[in-house]
Scaffold this motif. Structure first.
Motif, PDB file in Angstrom:
ATOM      1  N   GLY A 289      44.577  66.220-101.320  1.00 13.31           N
ATOM      2  CA  GLY A 289      45.648  65.725-102.570  1.00 13.31           C
ATOM      3  C   GLY A 289      45.548  66.835-103.718  1.00 13.31           C
ATOM      4  O   GLY A 289      46.726  67.104-104.220  1.00 13.31           O
ATOM      5  N   ASN A 290      44.589  66.597-104.660  1.00 18.83           N
ATOM      6  CA  ASN A 290      44.088  66.855-105.765  1.00 18.83           C
ATOM      7  C   ASN A 290      44.919  69.034-105.354  1.00 18.83           C
ATOM      8  O   ASN A 290      43.937  69.523-105.081  1.00 18.83           O
ATOM      9  CB  ASN A 290      43.413  66.863-106.231  1.00 18.83           C
ATOM     10  CG  ASN A 290      43.579  65.298-107.168  1.00 18.83           C
ATOM     11  OD1 ASN A 290      45.108  64.950-106.723  1.00 18.83           O
ATOM     12  ND2 ASN A 290      42.810  64.950-107.538  1.00 18.83           N
ATOM     13  N   ILE A 291      45.021  69.268-106.500  1.00 23.30           N
ATOM     14  CA  ILE A 291      44.833  70.987-106.267  1.00 23.30           C
ATOM     15  C   ILE A 291      44.621  70.798-108.280  1.00 23.30           C
ATOM     16  O   ILE A 291      45.507  70.694-109.071  1.00 23.30           O
ATOM     17  CB  ILE A 291      46.388  71.802-106.426  1.00 23.30           C
ATOM     18  CG1 ILE A 291      46.591  71.467-105.320  1.00 23.30           C
ATOM     19  CG2 ILE A 291      45.837  72.885-106.421  1.00 23.30           C
ATOM     20  CD1 ILE A 291      48.237  72.700-104.373  1.00 23.30           C
ATOM     21  N   GLU A 292      43.753  71.113-108.319  1.00 21.15           N
ATOM     22  CA  GLU A 292      42.445  71.484-109.419  1.00 21.15           C
ATOM     23  C   GLU A 292      42.893  73.148-110.256  1.00 21.15           C
ATOM     24  O   GLU A 292      42.957  73.927-109.215  1.00 21.15           O
ATOM     25  CB  GLU A 292      41.658  70.212-110.161  1.00 21.15           C
ATOM     26  CG  GLU A 292      41.765  69.439-110.074  1.00 21.15           C
ATOM     27  CD  GLU A 292      40.540  68.326-109.666  1.00 21.15           C
ATOM     28  OE1 GLU A 292      39.534  69.475-110.320  1.00 21.15           O
ATOM     29  OE2 GLU A 292      40.876  67.859-110.300  1.00 21.15           O
ATOM     30  N   GLN A 293      42.364  73.502-111.607  1.00 22.96           N
ATOM     31  CA  GLN A 293      42.962  74.561-112.051  1.00 22.96           C
ATOM     32  C   GLN A 293      41.214  74.948-112.940  1.00 22.96           C
ATOM     33  O   GLN A 293      41.347  74.004-114.171  1.00 22.96           O
ATOM     34  CB  GLN A 293      43.827  75.612-111.681  1.00 22.96           C
ATOM     35  CG  GLN A 293      44.170  75.085-113.224  1.00 22.96           C
ATOM     36  CD  GLN A 293      45.693  75.077-113.523  1.00 22.96           C
ATOM     37  OE1 GLN A 293      45.810  76.126-113.585  1.00 22.96           O
ATOM     38  NE2 GLN A 293      46.978  75.417-112.656  1.00 22.96           N
ATOM     39  N   GLU A 294      41.193  75.860-112.884  1.00 20.01           N
ATOM     40  CA  GLU A 294      40.007  76.606-114.425  1.00 20.01           C
ATOM     41  C   GLU A 294      39.736  77.698-114.227  1.00 20.01           C
ATOM     42  O   GLU A 294      40.352  78.314-113.732  1.00 20.01           O
ATOM     43  CB  GLU A 294      38.878  75.964-114.182  1.00 20.01           C
ATOM     44  CG  GLU A 294      37.896  75.784-115.170  1.00 20.01           C
ATOM     45  CD  GLU A 294      38.245  75.239-116.208  1.00 20.01           C
ATOM     46  OE1 GLU A 294      39.118  75.978-117.341  1.00 20.01           O
ATOM     47  OE2 GLU A 294      37.878  73.998-116.511  1.00 20.01           O
ATOM     48  N   PHE A 329      31.008  74.144-106.685  1.00 20.96           N
ATOM     49  CA  PHE A 329      30.093  72.921-105.362  1.00 20.96           C
ATOM     50  C   PHE A 329      29.636  71.382-105.634  1.00 20.96           C
ATOM     51  O   PHE A 329      29.304  70.946-104.464  1.00 20.96           O
ATOM     52  CB  PHE A 329      29.476  74.025-105.653  1.00 20.96           C
ATOM     53  CG  PHE A 329      29.279  75.446-104.586  1.00 20.96           C
ATOM     54  CD1 PHE A 329      29.650  75.243-103.933  1.00 20.96           C
ATOM     55  CD2 PHE A 329      29.478  76.738-105.266  1.00 20.96           C
ATOM     56  CE1 PHE A 329      29.623  77.052-102.688  1.00 20.96           C
ATOM     57  CE2 PHE A 329      29.532  77.549-105.074  1.00 20.96           C
ATOM     58  CZ  PHE A 329      30.125  78.050-103.686  1.00 20.96           C
ATOM     59  N   GLU A 330      30.017  71.381-107.222  1.00 21.19           N
ATOM     60  CA  GLU A 330      29.174  70.090-107.393  1.00 21.19           C
ATOM     61  C   GLU A 330      30.722  69.632-107.717  1.00 21.19           C
ATOM     62  O   GLU A 330      30.310  67.797-108.355  1.00 21.19           O
ATOM     63  CB  GLU A 330      28.171  70.855-108.750  1.00 21.19           C
ATOM     64  CG  GLU A 330      27.219  71.202-108.290  1.00 21.19           C
ATOM     65  CD  GLU A 330      25.743  70.556-108.928  1.00 21.19           C
ATOM     66  OE1 GLU A 330      25.951  70.434-110.350  1.00 21.19           O
ATOM     67  OE2 GLU A 330      24.468  71.715-108.929  1.00 21.19           O
ATOM     68  N   ASP A 331      31.445  70.097-108.614  1.00 20.08           N
ATOM     69  CA  ASP A 331      33.281  69.449-109.273  1.00 20.08           C
ATOM     70  C   ASP A 331      32.916  69.130-110.351  1.00 20.08           C
ATOM     71  O   ASP A 331      33.806  67.272-111.142  1.00 20.08           O
ATOM     72  CB  ASP A 331      33.546  67.632-108.542  1.00 20.08           C
ATOM     73  CG  ASP A 331      35.091  67.748-108.054  1.00 20.08           C
ATOM     74  OD1 ASP A 331      35.764  68.411-108.327  1.00 20.08           O
ATOM     75  OD2 ASP A 331      34.867  66.700-108.513  1.00 20.08           O
ATOM     76  N   ILE A 332      31.925  69.586-110.994  1.00 22.29           N
ATOM     77  CA  ILE A 332      31.637  69.162-113.261  1.00 22.29           C
ATOM     78  C   ILE A 332      32.692  70.787-113.881  1.00 22.29           C
ATOM     79  O   ILE A 332      32.454  71.323-113.812  1.00 22.29           O
ATOM     80  CB  ILE A 332      30.232  69.384-113.045  1.00 22.29           C
ATOM     81  CG1 ILE A 332      29.524  68.300-112.225  1.00 22.29           C
ATOM     82  CG2 ILE A 332      30.210  68.867-114.394  1.00 22.29           C
ATOM     83  CD1 ILE A 332      28.343  68.610-112.187  1.00 22.29           C
ATOM     84  N   LYS A 333      33.407  69.652-114.734  1.00 23.98           N
ATOM     85  CA  LYS A 333      34.713  70.815-115.223  1.00 23.98           C
ATOM     86  C   LYS A 333      33.546  70.481-116.180  1.00 23.98           C
ATOM     87  O   LYS A 333      32.492  70.239-117.186  1.00 23.98           O
ATOM     88  CB  LYS A 333      35.196  69.819-114.727  1.00 23.98           C
ATOM     89  CG  LYS A 333      36.740  70.996-115.910  1.00 23.98           C
ATOM     90  CD  LYS A 333      37.920  69.947-116.488  1.00 23.98           C
ATOM     91  CE  LYS A 333      39.160  70.972-116.424  1.00 23.98           C
ATOM     92  NZ  LYS A 333      39.672  71.866-114.917  1.00 23.98           N
ATOM     93  N   PRO A 334      33.370  71.973-116.650  1.00 22.79           N
ATOM     94  CA  PRO A 334      32.831  73.231-117.302  1.00 22.79           C
ATOM     95  C   PRO A 334      33.506  72.445-119.014  1.00 22.79           C
ATOM     96  O   PRO A 334      34.785  72.295-119.301  1.00 22.79           O
ATOM     97  CB  PRO A 334      32.802  74.691-117.139  1.00 22.79           C
ATOM     98  CG  PRO A 334      34.165  75.138-116.623  1.00 22.79           C
ATOM     99  CD  PRO A 334      33.910  73.530-115.994  1.00 22.79           C
ATOM    100  N   LYS A 335      32.451  72.482-119.858  1.00 25.33           N
ATOM    101  CA  LYS A 335      32.859  72.016-121.897  1.00 25.33           C
ATOM    102  C   LYS A 335      32.900  73.406-122.192  1.00 25.33           C
ATOM    103  O   LYS A 335      32.175  74.155-122.111  1.00 25.33           O
ATOM    104  CB  LYS A 335      31.908  70.899-121.738  1.00 25.33           C
ATOM    105  CG  LYS A 335      32.057  69.959-121.317  1.00 25.33           C
ATOM    106  CD  LYS A 335      31.227  68.198-121.587  1.00 25.33           C
ATOM    107  CE  LYS A 335      31.404  66.893-121.122  1.00 25.33           C
ATOM    108  NZ  LYS A 335      29.905  66.551-121.359  1.00 25.33           N
ATOM    109  N   LYS A 336      34.143  73.415-123.090  1.00 21.53           N
ATOM    110  CA  LYS A 336      34.063  73.904-123.745  1.00 21.53           C
ATOM    111  C   LYS A 336      33.556  74.559-125.186  1.00 21.53           C
ATOM    112  O   LYS A 336      33.344  72.738-125.751  1.00 21.53           O
ATOM    113  CB  LYS A 336      35.485  74.381-124.145  1.00 21.53           C
ATOM    114  CG  LYS A 336      36.666  75.434-123.094  1.00 21.53           C
ATOM    115  CD  LYS A 336      38.136  75.056-123.165  1.00 21.53           C
ATOM    116  CE  LYS A 336      39.118  75.223-122.608  1.00 21.53           C
ATOM    117  NZ  LYS A 336      40.441  75.141-122.995  1.00 21.53           N
ATOM    118  N   LYS A 337      32.793  75.087-126.095  1.00 23.68           N
ATOM    119  CA  LYS A 337      32.289  75.156-127.000  1.00 23.68           C
ATOM    120  C   LYS A 337      33.205  74.219-127.940  1.00 23.68           C
ATOM    121  O   LYS A 337      33.638  75.352-128.010  1.00 23.68           O
ATOM    122  CB  LYS A 337      31.654  76.533-127.326  1.00 23.68           C
ATOM    123  CG  LYS A 337      30.085  76.321-126.591  1.00 23.68           C
ATOM    124  CD  LYS A 337      29.026  77.158-127.259  1.00 23.68           C
ATOM    125  CE  LYS A 337      28.067  78.186-126.774  1.00 23.68           C
ATOM    126  NZ  LYS A 337      27.403  78.990-126.754  1.00 23.68           N
TER     127      LYS A 337
END
Length: 337
Positions: A289-294, A329-337
């Motif tokens: 369902g979801n479409i995500e982006q980074e 691969f782990e569906d963990i969104k990165p955090k910005k500094k």
């Protein structure tokens, strides 16, 4: 006598049902056969340009293979947007997006790689990542991504920006939200693209959510002079791609062959017709369902540098590899500094 008549009627009834069942079976087989023929005939229109699948040839390191074990439900495809001004020119890939079909987490993910990223290109030394496509086509471009970010990409899809206009028009346009600060730049690009196609430009006259045609959408994806610079440009590219994917998904499985029929003549890919059919069906039927982006590298882990008066984006290589792997691969969104 009555029993005999009744028995004959039962036999006739059974024969009628049998004939009806056989007829229905033939009809279904015909429909299935015709549909299968139509789909494969449609998919054969794609311009297939295979790349080597040997790990060394596409930059997949043997010592990283353990990371991908048990990850078969996560498929990565490199999407390249190139700007070829002539048939003889092999343009740079000014748009680099990793499209991830994540059946494990029921998502489609789009991960942009900044085109100015300062990476090692085999045989060329350190350079901007978007130059890899111009140096060696999709083979070297895929290899460069895999080598520098320790990924396992095996296939690609390339779209020329001129063809992207036609793809969007073939689907009846898309809906975008145009900001006030984007108006001047989008219209400048609209005029430039219209001149290349020798057509009259159709300007965007006001900000807000609105339906746009192919030239307008591509012009939007090229804007990079607003406050966000090239980072915002990659976001616009993902917004356009997301709008396209959403439109294809909303059409549903039954219209998938006709939709693909419109799109495939405009792309070049290493995927076979069977693979395209399977991937498309997986997306439409697996509950994604979801479409995500980074975008990578993320803020805080990169800085611009000038070498010989040329701008490059230098980034924290180890941190960026980790961010991309965990996101894909782990569906963990990165955090910005």
């Amino acid at each position: 006598m009555g029993d005999k008549i009744k028995k004959n009627r039962q036999i006739k009834s059974k024969n009628t049902i049998k004939k009806l069942f056989i007829s229905l079976a033939f009809i279904l087989l015909f429909i299935f056969g015709f549909t299968t023929f139509y789909i494969y005939n449609t998919l054969n229109k794609v311009e297939t340009d295979e790349i080597s699948q040997l790990n060394d040839a596409i930059g997949i390191r043997e010592d990283t293979l353990d990371k991908f074990e048990g990850k078969d439900n996560i498929i990565n495809i490199a999407l390249f947007g190139v700007d070829n001004r002539s048939e003889q020119e092999k343009g740079r890939s000014d748009s680099i997006i990793i499209l991830t079909l994540d059946k494990e987490h029921k998502k489609l993910k789009m991960s942009s790689i900044m085109r100015d990223s300062y990476v090692n290109i085999e045989g060329r030394g350190k350079d901007k990542i978007n130059h890899a496509y111009a140096f060696g086509g999709p083979q070297l471009a895929v290899k460069t991504i895999n080598q520098n970010f320790e990924l396992n990409i095996r296939d690609y899809v390339t779209v020329d920006f001129g063809n992207m206009e036609d793809i969007i028009d073939s689907l009846g346009g898309i809906t975008l939200n145009i900001r006030q600060d984007e108006l001047q730049y989008i219209n400048n690009y609209i005029n430039e693209l219209a001149a290349l196609k020798k057509v009259s430009p159709t300007s965007i006259t006001k900000p807000g959510t609105q339906k746009v045609n192919g030239i307008q959408a591509v012009a939007y994806s090229r804007i990079r002079y607003t406050s966000g610079g090239d980072s915002e440009r990659t976001e616009r590219q993902r917004i356009v791609l997301e709008a396209l994917l959403t439109k294809i998904k909303s059409a549903g499985v039954t219209k998938f062959p006709s939709t693909v029929n419109k799109l495939l003549p405009y792309v070049k890919t290493s995927l076979s017709s069977t693979e395209i059919l399977k991937l498309g069906t997986d997306v439409l039927t697996s509950g994604i369902g979801n479409i995500e982006q980074e975008r990578f590298p993320i803020d805080g882990y990169a800085k611009g540098i000038n070498l010989n008066k040329i701008y490059y984006l230098q980034f924290d290589e180890e941190a960026t590899k980790d961010h991309i792997y965990k996101y894909i691969f782990e569906d963990i969104k990165p955090k910005k500094k």
